[in-house]
Design a protein around this motif. Structure first.
Motif, short mmCIF file in Angstrom:
data_model
loop_
_atom_site.label_atom_id
_atom_site.label_comp_id
_atom_site.label_asym_id
_atom_site.label_seq_id
_atom_site.Cartn_x
_atom_site.Cartn_y
_atom_site.Cartn_z
N ASP A 106 -8.01 39.55 35.13
CA ASP A 106 -7.53 38.35 35.83
C ASP A 106 -6.19 37.91 35.26
O ASP A 106 -5.93 38.07 34.06
CB ASP A 106 -8.53 37.20 35.68
CG ASP A 106 -9.83 37.46 36.43
OD1 ASP A 106 -9.79 38.24 37.39
OD2 ASP A 106 -10.86 36.90 36.04
N THR A 107 -5.37 37.36 36.12
CA THR A 107 -4.11 36.79 35.66
C THR A 107 -4.35 35.37 35.18
O THR A 107 -5.34 34.73 35.54
CB THR A 107 -3.08 36.78 36.80
OG1 THR A 107 -3.61 36.04 37.91
CG2 THR A 107 -2.73 38.19 37.23
N GLY A 108 -3.46 34.86 34.38
CA GLY A 108 -3.62 33.52 33.84
C GLY A 108 -4.00 33.56 32.37
O GLY A 108 -4.20 34.62 31.78
N THR A 109 -4.09 32.37 31.79
CA THR A 109 -4.37 32.26 30.37
C THR A 109 -5.86 32.05 30.13
O THR A 109 -6.47 31.13 30.68
CB THR A 109 -3.60 31.07 29.77
OG1 THR A 109 -2.21 31.24 30.03
CG2 THR A 109 -3.83 30.98 28.27
N GLY A 110 -6.46 32.93 29.34
CA GLY A 110 -7.87 32.81 29.00
C GLY A 110 -8.06 31.94 27.79
O GLY A 110 -7.09 31.34 27.29
N GLY A 116 -10.31 33.45 22.03
CA GLY A 116 -11.16 32.38 22.54
C GLY A 116 -12.61 32.76 22.71
O GLY A 116 -13.50 31.94 22.46
N SER A 122 -10.71 41.86 21.75
CA SER A 122 -10.15 41.23 22.94
C SER A 122 -8.73 40.81 22.62
O SER A 122 -8.38 40.58 21.45
CB SER A 122 -10.98 40.00 23.34
OG SER A 122 -10.37 39.28 24.38
N ARG A 165 -13.41 35.27 40.18
CA ARG A 165 -13.67 34.52 38.96
C ARG A 165 -15.10 33.99 38.91
O ARG A 165 -15.36 32.86 38.49
CB ARG A 165 -12.67 33.38 38.81
CG ARG A 165 -11.23 33.87 38.67
CD ARG A 165 -10.31 32.88 38.05
NE ARG A 165 -9.00 33.49 37.77
CZ ARG A 165 -8.01 32.87 37.14
NH1 ARG A 165 -8.17 31.63 36.72
NH2 ARG A 165 -6.86 33.50 36.93
N GLU A 201 -2.99 38.72 22.26
CA GLU A 201 -2.69 37.89 23.43
C GLU A 201 -2.27 38.68 24.67
O GLU A 201 -2.68 38.40 25.77
CB GLU A 201 -1.62 36.83 23.11
CG GLU A 201 -2.01 35.91 21.95
CD GLU A 201 -3.35 35.22 22.14
OE1 GLU A 201 -3.72 34.95 23.31
OE2 GLU A 201 -4.05 34.99 21.15
N HIS A 202 -1.44 39.71 24.48
CA HIS A 202 -1.11 40.58 25.62
C HIS A 202 -0.83 41.98 25.10
O HIS A 202 -0.50 42.18 23.93
CB HIS A 202 0.09 40.05 26.42
CG HIS A 202 1.35 39.92 25.60
ND1 HIS A 202 1.63 38.81 24.83
CD2 HIS A 202 2.41 40.77 25.44
CE1 HIS A 202 2.80 38.97 24.22
NE2 HIS A 202 3.28 40.15 24.57
N HIS A 257 -6.02 39.57 17.72
CA HIS A 257 -5.93 38.98 19.06
C HIS A 257 -4.44 38.91 19.42
O HIS A 257 -3.76 37.94 19.16
CB HIS A 257 -6.60 37.60 19.13
CG HIS A 257 -6.22 36.68 18.00
ND1 HIS A 257 -5.17 35.81 18.05
CD2 HIS A 257 -6.78 36.52 16.78
CE1 HIS A 257 -5.08 35.14 16.92
NE2 HIS A 257 -6.04 35.56 16.12
N SER A 259 -7.63 38.05 23.48
CA SER A 259 -7.75 36.60 23.26
C SER A 259 -8.79 36.33 22.18
O SER A 259 -9.83 36.97 22.11
CB SER A 259 -8.17 35.89 24.55
OG SER A 259 -8.53 34.54 24.31
#
Length: 584
Positions: free
Chosen positions: A391-395, A443, A439, A527, A472-473, A470, A441
């Motif tokens: 998915d796009t966006g910030t997790g 989170g 991951s 989602r 992030e990208h 982590h 992320s």
């Protein structure tokens, strides 16, 4: 030796000090008395000095004996961690003090013969330059199956071929001379497959294993384009001769320009030939194979038996791919018998080839072993959870967290928590589970950790969560990013239970190296967590994401996932195909 002598030097020293203090006190007592006559005084003084000399000699002698005795105890039986099996290969043994007694069976000393993985690895390598090659057995699971004697024999045969035809050998240099002069090298008995470094790390590992198997089947020498970081990630897999393509290779600068429209592209050649029979086609000395996910029907002719016969003409094949194309090789009649002999258990291809080929460099191995020993070694059970979000966006995304929780609870991988009480009753010998999460992320790990920190488990089990990095990208162009990624793949492969994400080659590598059938988190839509959230894989083999759907003999479309019992459609990608054991 004095029968009352204590073998512990510290206690001897204390006794000696007390004796010296008593002697000194006695001497002071004598000095405090009324002064004697000169004669008596001289006599007592001489006796006192004489006593001190004797006492000093005794002290020195006792100290010397205690040191000699201590050294004899230490040197008589060297510690087990330093034991050598008698060969030039040393395998570290687990320190039993670091492991709970009930878990020692998971970390027992490795038998000397296991370091070669039942003969999968050659014994001709040096040790220090690549510690992971023979030491990985101390961390990873045993092989899921015994490799066939035929596979072992063919690997040794290939190593001899690579030594005879590899980089800078006489045959290699001679073939290059013919190549530079645009001549034919048909008289040489050495033919080559060049693998171009392309795509992310997970893809590169899977495609390199595919290329090696193809080289094994076609009697070609595999040469690897090192790209920007392959030499920082992996040791040399073959004894004595490198598999990395040298920097001075003649047309290396052309690699980045190869595509479907290149004049040397096999698909383009076939398209331009306008033929119904390939027997009249003459191929150039160098042929480019475009097997990337966007390849067309002409490129896919690579998977036809008659085209494989044609490709034997070219001494140099150059391959670019981001696909694990092994399953389609099992659908080709020209390779069928050889593959059956190599792999009686069809779902062991990447498991065996991955453990044979991919040995982390010492720097990456340090990342792996330090993390494992610090956080995972003491646990009763290790659980790996690999989370890849498309998915796009910030997790982090709540639906992903819900899916992970639902899957691990439903499959009894993690215990449920009691949110009604703050404490549970005492549990004798509570089981400890270490959960390794990978991951981009942080989170997801933080939220899972908080759930099990704030609420007790109903079973009394101790649950701990760890995440090495982590980033992030994804940063495939950075060497340190890829070193950490490789370390995490290997750490996941050491777990007892594995949960992976759909479509992820990162997870495919981990399950293959570990010989694990993971629970696959199905891809969410809109989602929303899917129901069911996950399912266990049919086999430990990776999925071929973009297979051809073509019957070369009938010259028509066909569902290649239904032709033979050991090639089926993937759980996570319905149009993909994967190898399964024929008896599953």
């Amino acid at each position: 030796m004095n029968p009352t002598f204590n073998p512990y030097p510290d206690e001897n020293y204390a006794k000696i000090r007390r004796l010296m203090r008593q002697t000194a006190d006695h001497h002071n007592t004598l000095s405090d008395k009324d002064p004697p006559t000169d004669f008596n005084s001289n006599q007592e003084t001489k006796c006192g000095f004489s006593s001190i000399r004797v006492l000093g000699t005794v002290v020195v002698l006792l100290m010397f004996i205690s040191v000699i005795f201590s050294l004899s105890v230490v040197l008589r039986d060297p510690p087990s961690d330093a034991a050598n099996d008698g060969s030039d290969m040393w395998i570290p043994q687990w320190n039993s003090d670091l492991v709970d007694s009930k878990d020692r069976d998971l970390h027992t000393a490795i038998q000397p013969e296991d370091k070669l993985l039942s003969g999968l690895l050659s014994a001709k390598h040096g040790v220090g330059s690549c510690l992971s090659r023979y030491n990985s057995v101390s961390y990873q699971h045993k092989l899921a199956f015994e490799p066939s004697s035929y596979l072992i024999a063919q690997l040794r045969r290939y190593e001899d071929l690579h030594k005879r035809c590899g980089v800078y050998t006489e045959s290699y240099n001679k073939t290059l001379e013919w190549l530079r002069s645009n001549g034919s090298s048909s008289s040489s008995d050495c033919r080559y497959l060049i693998w171009i470094s392309f795509s992310g790390l997970g893809n590169r590992i899977l495609t390199l294993a595919s290329a090696f198997l193809y080289s094994l089947l076609t009697n070609r020498v595999l040469l690897v384009d090192p790209g920007t970081d392959m030499t920082d990630l992996f040791c040399e897999p073959f004894p004595e001769v490198s598999w990395f393509l040298p920097q001075d290779f003649p047309f290396k600068e052309k690699f980045s320009n190869f595509n479907q429209n290149s004049s040397d592209c096999y698909g383009k050649i076939m398209k331009n030939s306008m033929r119904t029979d390939s027997s009249g086609v003459i191929l150039p000395s160098v042929v480019y194979l475009h097997l990337v996910h966007d390849y067309d029907d002409d490129d896919k002719l690579f998977f036809c038996d008659q085209d494989q016969a044609l490709l034997q003409q070219s001494p140099w094949l150059v391959m670019k791919t981001d696909n694990y194309f092994v399953p389609s090789l099992f659908l080709m009649s020209s390779f069928e018998k050889e593959l059956n002999d190599l792999f009686p258990n069809k779902d062991t291809v990447f498991h065996f080839l991955g453990r044979y080929l991919f040995h982390p460099t010492n720097s990456v191995w340090g990342l792996i072993t330090r993390y494992y020993q610090a956080y995972l070694a003491r646990a009763s059970e290790r659980i790996g959870i690999q989370i890849r979000v498309f998915d796009t966006g910030t997790g982090p995304f709540q639906h992903i967290l819900d899916q992970v929780l639902t899957c691990t609870l439903k499959e009894n991988l993690l215990p449920r928590t009691d949110r009604q009480t703050n404490m549970t009753g005492p549990v004798s010998n509570p089981k400890s589970k270490a959960v390794l999460i990978t991951s981009l992320s942080a989170g997801y790990m933080e939220k899972l950790r908080d759930i099990y920190w704030e609420n007790p488990t109903v079973t009394g089990e101790r649950i701990s969560f760890y995440q090495p990095s982590h980033e992030e990208h994804q940063q495939t162009e950075k060497s340190i990013h890829n070193q950490k990624a490789l370390a995490e793949m290997y750490l996941l492969s050491t777990t007892d239970v594995l949960v992976t994400s759909s479509w992820s080659t990162f997870g495919y590598v981990a399950q293959g190296l570990g010989g694990l059938k993971p629970w696959i988190l199905y891809k969410p839509e809109n989602r929303t967590a899917p129901d069911p959230p996950c399912g266990q894989a049919m086999s430990m083999e990776p999925c071929f994401h973009a297979p051809p759907f073509y019957d070369c003999k009938a010259k028509k479309g066909v569902d290649t996932g239904k032709l033979v019992p050991h090639v089926k459609h993937c759980e996570d990608m319905p149009w993909g195909i994967k190898l399964v054991d024929r008896y599953d």
